[in-house]
Design an enzyme around this catalytic site. Structure first.
Site, mmCIF file in Angstrom:
data_model
loop_
_atom_site.group_PDB
_atom_site.id
_atom_site.type_symbol
_atom_site.label_atom_id
_atom_site.label_comp_id
_atom_site.label_asym_id
_atom_site.label_seq_id
_atom_site.Cartn_x
_atom_site.Cartn_y
_atom_site.Cartn_z
ATOM 1 N N GLN A 169 -7.554 -1.151 10.345
ATOM 2 C CA GLN A 169 -6.424 -0.287 10.022
ATOM 3 C C GLN A 169 -6.288 0.830 11.050
ATOM 4 O O GLN A 169 -5.183 1.252 11.382
ATOM 5 C CB GLN A 169 -6.602 0.300 8.620
ATOM 6 C CG GLN A 169 -5.336 0.892 8.023
ATOM 7 C CD GLN A 169 -4.260 -0.148 7.766
ATOM 8 O OE1 GLN A 169 -4.560 -1.305 7.499
ATOM 9 N NE2 GLN A 169 -3.015 0.266 7.829
ATOM 10 N N VAL A 177 3.153 2.208 8.735
ATOM 11 C CA VAL A 177 1.769 1.752 8.892
ATOM 12 C C VAL A 177 0.883 2.712 8.116
ATOM 13 O O VAL A 177 0.854 3.901 8.408
ATOM 14 C CB VAL A 177 1.331 1.725 10.379
ATOM 15 C CG1 VAL A 177 -0.088 1.186 10.487
ATOM 16 C CG2 VAL A 177 2.296 0.884 11.199
ATOM 17 N N SER A 194 -4.852 2.200 2.788
ATOM 18 C CA SER A 194 -4.208 0.892 2.693
ATOM 19 C C SER A 194 -4.827 0.041 1.592
ATOM 20 O O SER A 194 -6.051 -0.106 1.508
ATOM 21 C CB SER A 194 -4.331 0.143 4.025
ATOM 22 O OG SER A 194 -3.880 -1.188 3.888
ATOM 23 N N HIS A 252 -4.768 -3.032 1.518
ATOM 24 C CA HIS A 252 -5.388 -4.193 2.158
ATOM 25 C C HIS A 252 -6.895 -3.975 2.321
ATOM 26 O O HIS A 252 -7.667 -4.933 2.309
ATOM 27 C CB HIS A 252 -4.762 -4.444 3.528
ATOM 28 C CG HIS A 252 -3.402 -5.054 3.452
ATOM 29 N ND1 HIS A 252 -3.188 -6.383 3.139
ATOM 30 C CD2 HIS A 252 -2.164 -4.519 3.635
ATOM 31 C CE1 HIS A 252 -1.890 -6.641 3.150
ATOM 32 N NE2 HIS A 252 -1.245 -5.523 3.445
ATOM 33 N N ASP A 312 0.169 -9.742 2.109
ATOM 34 C CA ASP A 312 1.505 -9.836 2.688
ATOM 35 C C ASP A 312 1.869 -11.314 2.691
ATOM 36 O O ASP A 312 1.163 -12.137 3.299
ATOM 37 C CB ASP A 312 1.523 -9.288 4.109
ATOM 38 C CG ASP A 312 1.326 -7.777 4.149
ATOM 39 O OD1 ASP A 312 1.547 -7.129 3.120
ATOM 40 O OD2 ASP A 312 0.944 -7.265 5.220
ATOM 41 N N GLU A 339 9.018 -2.755 1.772
ATOM 42 C CA GLU A 339 8.277 -3.884 2.318
ATOM 43 C C GLU A 339 8.435 -5.082 1.393
ATOM 44 O O GLU A 339 7.631 -5.273 0.466
ATOM 45 C CB GLU A 339 6.786 -3.542 2.496
ATOM 46 C CG GLU A 339 6.515 -2.500 3.560
ATOM 47 C CD GLU A 339 5.036 -2.366 3.896
ATOM 48 O OE1 GLU A 339 4.205 -3.011 3.206
ATOM 49 O OE2 GLU A 339 4.701 -1.634 4.844
ATOM 50 N N HIS A 398 4.937 -7.221 0.647
ATOM 51 C CA HIS A 398 3.629 -6.677 0.256
ATOM 52 C C HIS A 398 3.462 -6.740 -1.261
ATOM 53 O O HIS A 398 4.145 -6.041 -2.005
ATOM 54 C CB HIS A 398 3.521 -5.228 0.731
ATOM 55 C CG HIS A 398 2.196 -4.582 0.429
ATOM 56 N ND1 HIS A 398 1.234 -4.373 1.387
ATOM 57 C CD2 HIS A 398 1.676 -4.097 -0.725
ATOM 58 C CE1 HIS A 398 0.187 -3.775 0.841
ATOM 59 N NE2 HIS A 398 0.438 -3.604 -0.451
#
Length: 270
Positions: A150, A179, A185, A187, A194, A242, A245
């Protein structure tokens, strides 16, 4: 031999150019706009105050790259995804970042060259299989990402925007809108993916117009997922729209979907 010398010479030019570019960028950030290194300081202060008011212990962390330095306040690991109950509703964002050393206890391959937290794998696979049975060809383009990865993405975002003509300050502001800051994040928790149409694996707003994405938006809640950053919610989530996501939230997905709200808004109700 001549070709070999030419190749070596070309490599030398490339390396020299890259070094010179990095040096110029570093000088720009250091002398023309030194405060770009510390633009996160105000956020850090607000994060510390917010965490203190909620009784959580904080620690200070720093993310360094050759181009930028980003300070992130780390919450105590005990507050993040360690409980067997309610882990799926853990809020992860700028105000609630993960520790820099957080790694899901069990990562599994979900195909497509990606891994996810083992606790969401079955639901994810079932969703992808059911979509395929309906004629939808999907692909997972991103699953778990490490903290260091990241950092790379965030740094690359700033450099790319500076190369495009933005000032360092504007490049930072634009990057942080699309970002996620390192540590903030989903993730990094392995509970977000995603997903795009296989025929159009592009992370752009036009992704929402594909039949595959329309199917996902309508059915993801049946598998415990939500579209995490819906259109028009940037003021709430801090992230731009997004339409790719998806975040696992378990049983709460049905209510979040029916009410048309974000995870932040759902958690505020409880």
């Amino acid at each position: 031999m001549i070709q070999k010398k030419r190749l070596i010479r070309r490599l030398g030019y490339l390396l020299g150019g890259a070094f010179l570019g990095a040096a110029i960028l570093l000088l720009l950030l250091t002398f023309v706009c030194p405060d770009v290194f510390y633009m996160i300081t105000d956020w850090k202060s607000s994060l510390t105050a917010a965490s203190a008011s909620s009784g959580k212990k904080d620690g200070a962390g720093a993310v360094r790259s050759s181009d930028i330095e980003v300070d992130i306040v780390e919450l105590s690991p005990e507050t993040q995804l360690t409980s067997d109950s309610g882990w799926e509703l853990t809020l992860i964002n700028r105000e609630h970042p993960l520790p820099a050393d957080y790694v899901p206890s069990s990562l599994v391959d979900c195909g497509y060259g990606c891994t996810v937290d083992a606790r969401i794998a079955d639901n994810l696979q079932q969703m992808l299989l059911d979509a395929k049975s309906q004629g939808m060809e999907l692909t997972v383009v991103s699953g778990y990402r490490s903290y260091d990865r990241q950092v790379e993405l965030f740094s690359d975002g700033i450099v790319e925007r500076i190369s495009g003509g933005l000032t360092p300050e504007d490049a930072y502001r634009e990057t942080v809108r699309s970002v996620t800051l390192p540590g903030a994040s989903e993730h990094e928790a392995g509970i977000a993916v995603d997903i795009t149409a296989a025929s159009y694996p592009v992370l752009e707003e036009s992704q929402a117009d594909t039949p595959e994405q329309q199917w996902l938006m309508s059915h993801c809640y049946e598998y415990g997922f939500i579209l995490r950053y819906p259109k028009g919610t940037e003021a709430i989530t801090g992230i731009t729209y997004e339409p790719w996501h998806y975040r696992y939230v378990g049983d709460a997905a049905a209510k979040i979907h029916s009410l048309g709200i974000t995870l932040e808004e759902y958690l505020e109700q409880d």
